[in-house]
Design an enzyme around this catalytic site. Structure first.
Site, PDB file in Angstrom:
ATOM      1  N   HIS A 261       0.845  -1.202   0.000  1.00  0.00           N
ATOM      2  CA  HIS A 261       0.000   0.000   0.000  1.00  0.00           C
ATOM      3  C   HIS A 261       0.882   1.254   0.000  1.00  0.00           C
ATOM      4  CE1 HIS A 261      -3.030  -2.653   2.386  1.00  0.00           C
ATOM      5  NE2 HIS A 261      -3.547  -2.500   1.187  1.00  0.00           N
TER       6      HIS A 261
ATOM      7  N   LYS B 111     -16.409  -6.600   7.762  1.00  0.00           N
ATOM      8  CA  LYS B 111     -15.136  -7.270   7.423  1.00  0.00           C
ATOM      9  C   LYS B 111     -14.424  -7.784   8.668  1.00  0.00           C
ATOM     10  CE  LYS B 111     -13.466  -6.287   2.867  1.00  0.00           C
ATOM     11  NZ  LYS B 111     -12.254  -6.038   2.092  1.00  0.00           N
TER      12      LYS B 111
ATOM     13  N   ARG C 219      -2.004  -6.141  -7.959  1.00  0.00           N
ATOM     14  CA  ARG C 219      -0.866  -7.021  -7.679  1.00  0.00           C
ATOM     15  C   ARG C 219      -0.694  -8.049  -8.788  1.00  0.00           C
ATOM     16  NH1 ARG C 219      -3.092  -8.089  -1.833  1.00  0.00           N
ATOM     17  NH2 ARG C 219      -4.894  -7.580  -3.097  1.00  0.00           N
TER      18      ARG C 219
ATOM     19  N   SER D 168      -2.742  -7.668   3.304  1.00  0.00           N
ATOM     20  CA  SER D 168      -2.994  -7.488   4.735  1.00  0.00           C
ATOM     21  C   SER D 168      -3.291  -8.828   5.388  1.00  0.00           C
ATOM     22  CB  SER D 168      -4.181  -6.536   4.951  1.00  0.00           C
ATOM     23  OG  SER D 168      -3.905  -5.277   4.405  1.00  0.00           O
TER      24      SER D 168
END
Ligand code: ADP
Length: 164
Positions: free
Chosen positions: A16, A40, A89, A127
């Protein structure tokens, strides 16, 4: 031109941060925005994530950090951003990101979504991988900013003490 970089950032990774640093060179102003999304089930509170991003971006004078809920396009418009920025990515990100970009275009045709391709070294970073490694006591110093590594160590040391 102002851009908005929205995400969960639970927590911020060096991937990030690479996107943020590169975007800060391209845009006049960049708002990094943490989505308030309790569904989440985040590891870090929104306030903790804002603190992590603020301290990792202290050296970037044109980067602001904010939290938002609701539609990304509405927040982009409210802060005057003409661009929504996302990171890519691998091919696996592409389908999801394209779907979101088309949805946002249908909601707000004047906004553009732009993508920054990750640096190769960060292409494996997410993450969730970082949390998984930290949970089992692995070293994450090469994956996240120093402050985030300290927060992860505190979080998982604490929860392993709570379990014993
Ligand atoms: P979200 O829940 O919105 O996907 P994330 O915090 O996981 O939020 O990611 C925010 C944005 O950063 C997404 O566009 C994602 O593809 C991108 N991103 C995540 N990890 C990396 C990385 N290692 N390199 C570049 N971009 C990344």
């Amino acid at each position: 031109m102002q851009a908005l970089y929205p995400g969960s950032f639970d927590p911020l990774t060096l991937g990030h941060l690479d996107v943020i640093e590169r975007a800060a060179h391209v845009f006049d102003q960049l708002v990094v925005a943490v989505l308030r999304n309790p569904s989440k089930n985040p590891c870090f509170s929104v306030e903790e994530r804002l603190g992590q991003i603020r301290s990792a971006t202290e050296h970037l004078s044109n980067v602001e950090v904010a939290a938002f809920d609701g539609l990304t396009v509405e927040f982009a418009q409210a802060c005057g951003a003409g661009v929504i920025l996302r990171g890519l990515r691998a091919l696996s990100d592409f389908e999801y990101e394209l779907q979101i970009a088309h949805t946002n275009k249908s909601l707000a045709p004047q906004l553009e979504t732009l993508f920054i391709a990750t640096a190769t070294a960060n292409s494996f970073l997410s993450s969730s991988v970082v949390k998984e490694v930290a949970r089992f006591g692995g070293s994450v110093g090469h994956m996240v900013p120093t402050g985030v590594a300290e927060d992860l160590a505190r979080l998982f040391n604490q929860s392993s003490r709570d379990r014993s």
